[in-house]
Every structure is written in structure tokens, then in C-alpha cells.
Design a protein around this motif. Sequence first.
Motif, PDB file in Angstrom:
ATOM      1  N   GLN A  59       0.830  -1.203   0.000  1.00 31.25           N
ATOM      2  CA  GLN A  59       0.000   0.000   0.000  1.00 31.25           C
ATOM      3  C   GLN A  59       0.869   1.261   0.000  1.00 31.25           C
ATOM      4  OE1 GLN A  59      -3.174   0.869  -0.186  1.00 31.25           O
ATOM      5  NE2 GLN A  59      -3.851   2.067   1.560  1.00 31.25           N
ATOM      6  N   GLU A  60       1.904   1.261   0.804  1.00 35.34           N
ATOM      7  CA  GLU A  60       2.803   2.420   0.867  1.00 35.34           C
ATOM      8  C   GLU A  60       3.520   2.632  -0.461  1.00 35.34           C
ATOM      9  OE1 GLU A  60       5.180   1.313   4.190  1.00 35.34           O
ATOM     10  OE2 GLU A  60       3.762   2.117   5.679  1.00 35.34           O
ATOM     11  N   TYR A  61       3.925   1.533  -1.097  1.00 30.61           N
ATOM     12  CA  TYR A  61       4.592   1.638  -2.393  1.00 30.61           C
ATOM     13  C   TYR A  61       3.635   2.160  -3.459  1.00 30.61           C
ATOM     14  CZ  TYR A  61       7.286   0.258  -6.522  1.00 30.61           C
ATOM     15  OH  TYR A  61       7.973   0.246  -7.715  1.00 30.61           O
ATOM     16  N   LEU A  62       2.401   1.683  -3.428  1.00 26.95           N
ATOM     17  CA  LEU A  62       1.390   2.167  -4.374  1.00 26.95           C
ATOM     18  C   LEU A  62       1.227   3.674  -4.249  1.00 26.95           C
ATOM     19  CD1 LEU A  62      -1.012   1.851  -6.369  1.00 26.95           C
ATOM     20  CD2 LEU A  62      -2.445   1.347  -4.368  1.00 26.95           C
ATOM     21  N   GLN A  63       1.140   4.165  -3.024  1.00 29.72           N
ATOM     22  CA  GLN A  63       0.907   5.591  -2.822  1.00 29.72           C
ATOM     23  C   GLN A  63       2.138   6.433  -3.171  1.00 29.72           C
ATOM     24  OE1 GLN A  63      -0.764   6.077   1.119  1.00 29.72           O
ATOM     25  NE2 GLN A  63      -2.798   5.515   0.374  1.00 29.72           N
ATOM     26  N   SER A  64       3.315   5.823  -3.136  1.00 27.15           N
ATOM     27  CA  SER A  64       4.506   6.545  -3.584  1.00 27.15           C
ATOM     28  C   SER A  64       4.511   6.709  -5.098  1.00 27.15           C
ATOM     29  CB  SER A  64       5.777   5.808  -3.133  1.00 27.15           C
ATOM     30  OG  SER A  64       6.004   4.627  -3.894  1.00 27.15           O
ATOM     31  N   LYS A  65       3.873   5.771  -5.791  1.00 27.17           N
ATOM     32  CA  LYS A  65       3.782   5.838  -7.248  1.00 27.17           C
ATOM     33  C   LYS A  65       2.567   6.649  -7.687  1.00 27.17           C
ATOM     34  CE  LYS A  65       4.554   2.249  -9.793  1.00 27.17           C
ATOM     35  NZ  LYS A  65       5.726   2.749 -10.535  1.00 27.17           N
ATOM     36  N   ASN A  66       1.434   6.411  -7.052  1.00 28.38           N
ATOM     37  CA  ASN A  66       0.175   7.074  -7.397  1.00 28.38           C
ATOM     38  C   ASN A  66      -0.438   7.653  -6.123  1.00 28.38           C
ATOM     39  OD1 ASN A  66       0.769   5.513  -9.728  1.00 28.38           O
ATOM     40  ND2 ASN A  66      -1.371   5.384 -10.275  1.00 28.38           N
ATOM     41  N   PRO A  67      -0.044   8.847  -5.739  1.00 27.30           N
ATOM     42  CA  PRO A  67      -0.565   9.430  -4.496  1.00 27.30           C
ATOM     43  C   PRO A  67      -2.091   9.427  -4.450  1.00 27.30           C
ATOM     44  CG  PRO A  67       1.245  10.750  -5.339  1.00 27.30           C
ATOM     45  CD  PRO A  67       0.924   9.729  -6.404  1.00 27.30           C
ATOM     46  N   GLY A  68      -2.616   9.014  -3.310  1.00 30.27           N
ATOM     47  CA  GLY A  68      -4.066   8.982  -3.131  1.00 30.27           C
ATOM     48  C   GLY A  68      -4.714   7.663  -3.498  1.00 30.27           C
ATOM     49  N   TRP A  69      -3.982   6.810  -4.215  1.00 26.16           N
ATOM     50  CA  TRP A  69      -4.529   5.511  -4.585  1.00 26.16           C
ATOM     51  C   TRP A  69      -4.432   4.559  -3.396  1.00 26.16           C
ATOM     52  CZ3 TRP A  69      -4.761   3.181  -9.980  1.00 26.16           C
ATOM     53  CH2 TRP A  69      -5.020   4.177 -10.938  1.00 26.16           C
ATOM     54  N   ARG A 189       0.016  -5.802  -9.871  1.00 20.43           N
ATOM     55  CA  ARG A 189       1.027  -6.854  -9.730  1.00 20.43           C
ATOM     56  C   ARG A 189       2.352  -6.268  -9.263  1.00 20.43           C
ATOM     57  NH1 ARG A 189       5.229  -9.073 -12.703  1.00 20.43           N
ATOM     58  NH2 ARG A 189       5.529 -11.327 -12.419  1.00 20.43           N
ATOM     59  N   GLU A 190       2.743  -5.123  -9.808  1.00 22.04           N
ATOM     60  CA  GLU A 190       4.022  -4.518  -9.445  1.00 22.04           C
ATOM     61  C   GLU A 190       4.094  -4.197  -7.956  1.00 22.04           C
ATOM     62  OE1 GLU A 190       6.599  -0.411 -10.177  1.00 22.04           O
ATOM     63  OE2 GLU A 190       4.929  -0.896 -11.520  1.00 22.04           O
ATOM     64  N   VAL A 191       3.041  -3.570  -7.429  1.00 23.23           N
ATOM     65  CA  VAL A 191       3.102  -3.158  -6.022  1.00 23.23           C
ATOM     66  C   VAL A 191       3.063  -4.373  -5.096  1.00 23.23           C
ATOM     67  CG1 VAL A 191       2.119  -0.887  -6.511  1.00 23.23           C
ATOM     68  CG2 VAL A 191       0.600  -2.741  -5.788  1.00 23.23           C
ATOM     69  N   MET A 192       2.341  -5.405  -5.502  1.00 23.83           N
ATOM     70  CA  MET A 192       2.268  -6.598  -4.664  1.00 23.83           C
ATOM     71  C   MET A 192       3.553  -7.424  -4.756  1.00 23.83           C
ATOM     72  SD  MET A 192      -0.546  -6.381  -3.025  1.00 23.83           S
ATOM     73  CE  MET A 192      -0.966  -8.017  -2.406  1.00 23.83           C
ATOM     74  N   THR A 193       4.125  -7.516  -5.934  1.00 24.97           N
ATOM     75  CA  THR A 193       5.385  -8.234  -6.096  1.00 24.97           C
ATOM     76  C   THR A 193       6.503  -7.535  -5.322  1.00 24.97           C
ATOM     77  OG1 THR A 193       4.715  -9.030  -8.283  1.00 24.97           O
ATOM     78  CG2 THR A 193       7.058  -9.118  -7.776  1.00 24.97           C
ATOM     79  N   TYR A 194       6.476  -6.214  -5.328  1.00 26.49           N
ATOM     80  CA  TYR A 194       7.452  -5.429  -4.567  1.00 26.49           C
ATOM     81  C   TYR A 194       7.448  -5.824  -3.090  1.00 26.49           C
ATOM     82  CZ  TYR A 194       9.377  -1.312  -2.171  1.00 26.49           C
ATOM     83  OH  TYR A 194      10.110  -0.476  -1.360  1.00 26.49           O
ATOM     84  N   ALA A 195       6.260  -6.139  -2.583  1.00 29.15           N
ATOM     85  CA  ALA A 195       6.114  -6.489  -1.167  1.00 29.15           C
ATOM     86  C   ALA A 195       6.254  -7.979  -0.897  1.00 29.15           C
ATOM     87  CB  ALA A 195       4.763  -5.990  -0.661  1.00 29.15           C
ATOM     88  N   GLY A 196       6.606  -8.765  -1.923  1.00 25.31           N
ATOM     89  CA  GLY A 196       6.886 -10.181  -1.710  1.00 25.31           C
ATOM     90  C   GLY A 196       5.744 -11.135  -2.001  1.00 25.31           C
TER      91      GLY A 196
END
Length: 236
Positions: A59-69, A189-196
Amino acid sequence: MKPYQQIAIAECGESMVQIPLEIFAVESPHLYQLLGATYAELSPYYLRKSVLDSLIKAQEYLQSKNPGWRIQIFDAYRPVSVQQFMVDYTFAQVVEAQKLNIANLSAVKREDIWQQVYQIWALPSLDPLTPPPHSTGAAIDITLVDGTGKVVNMGSPIDEMSARSHPDYFANSSLPEQQQYHNDRQLLREVMTYAGFARHPGEWWHFCQGDQMWAWLSLNPVVARYGRVEETDYPS
């Protein structure tokens, strides 16, 4: 038996913890409960502690890429009894869609429908060696919500029994709208793969970490660290 169910499980005993729903978007009310599934004193919004930690990282990685998502949680922990309910419900839905009479189904036709159902749903097994992924507390069904609070259109709904559920179904489309579906699935997929996490090879919405499917999808053969959560051990 599905291929991933041949993976050995070395249960680590990690606790189940409640998902802090205030930091995610949530599918509410829960669809399976609306359909009549009974969780009794249980809740679908629990995961193993390490899995939840990884979900927060995603979730934190997603928001770093797309703020507010935000990641929207559709389903997480699922008792085997709920798995059984949804398998039976889906079977009945297929029968109805094909305008058949369930009482008059031939053995061949009944088996054909079950094969369709089990393309999406795991067998509601009580065998400790072959637990349904969601019953381990290590699998989660999710989608995305954009900065305006709108659920992102992924091109097909969660749990749809069609080829559109395949993660790469729209990959080669020349239509801009369908290419956007693919791009958003890839972002998820990218944000979830980033988190393992690992993504189910046939479902764009299903991710897992530490269960048999995750171990099966690992580049290096490993054992699963999470087996089925006994409902008597589940923190209500």
C-alpha cells in the motif's frame, strides 16, 4: 489435486491479526455475506501477521507511485465452510445460467460443471495437506481505488469465470481502453510483487505469500510456511 497442493507445508504457527481497514479501501458490505455465507463469529478481514505487514508495504509503495490511490480489499481469510458455500453457490449459478435442471444433470454434465467451478475456486478441503489458499490466512483478493475514491476498472470483476480473469488477457489488445485494463493490472502486480507477494497465474486479483501456491510459484523450490488456520484457533 492442483499442482501447488503437492508442496509440503511446514506450519510456522504465526498468529492471525486483524487488517486495519481504515488504511485500505474495503468492499462493503462483504459480498459473500450478502449472498448468505455465514462467518459466525469470524471475520474475513484477517491475515497472518507477516502477510499483513507485506500488504501495508504494498500500500505504501502504491501511494509513492500514485498518491491517493489505495488497495481495496475484497476478501482475505475464508473459513473452509465459506469456501464450501461459495463453491456450491457457484455451481448453482452455472446450472442456472445454462438453463439446466440440477436434479436432472447427467454424471458427465455434473462433472463438466464442477470442472468449470474449480477453475476459479479451490476445493473446500479439510485435509491439512491441501488447504484452500484463503483458509491459510495467506491469500488475499484485491483491486485498486484511484485518488478520487473510484474503483479502478480492471476489465472484469473479481471471481468472474471467464478467460478475462487471466492476468494478461488484455495484454495484446490494440484498443486503448483495454490496454489501460492491462496497465492497471500490471500496476497491481508490481506493487504486490514489490512487497513479496505472488500472483495467481489465472486470476488478476488473487495474491499470496507463504502458502502452497506462493511456494509453488517461487523461483527457488521452498516449502509453504502457512497451512490451514483451525477455526477454533482463530481470534474472533
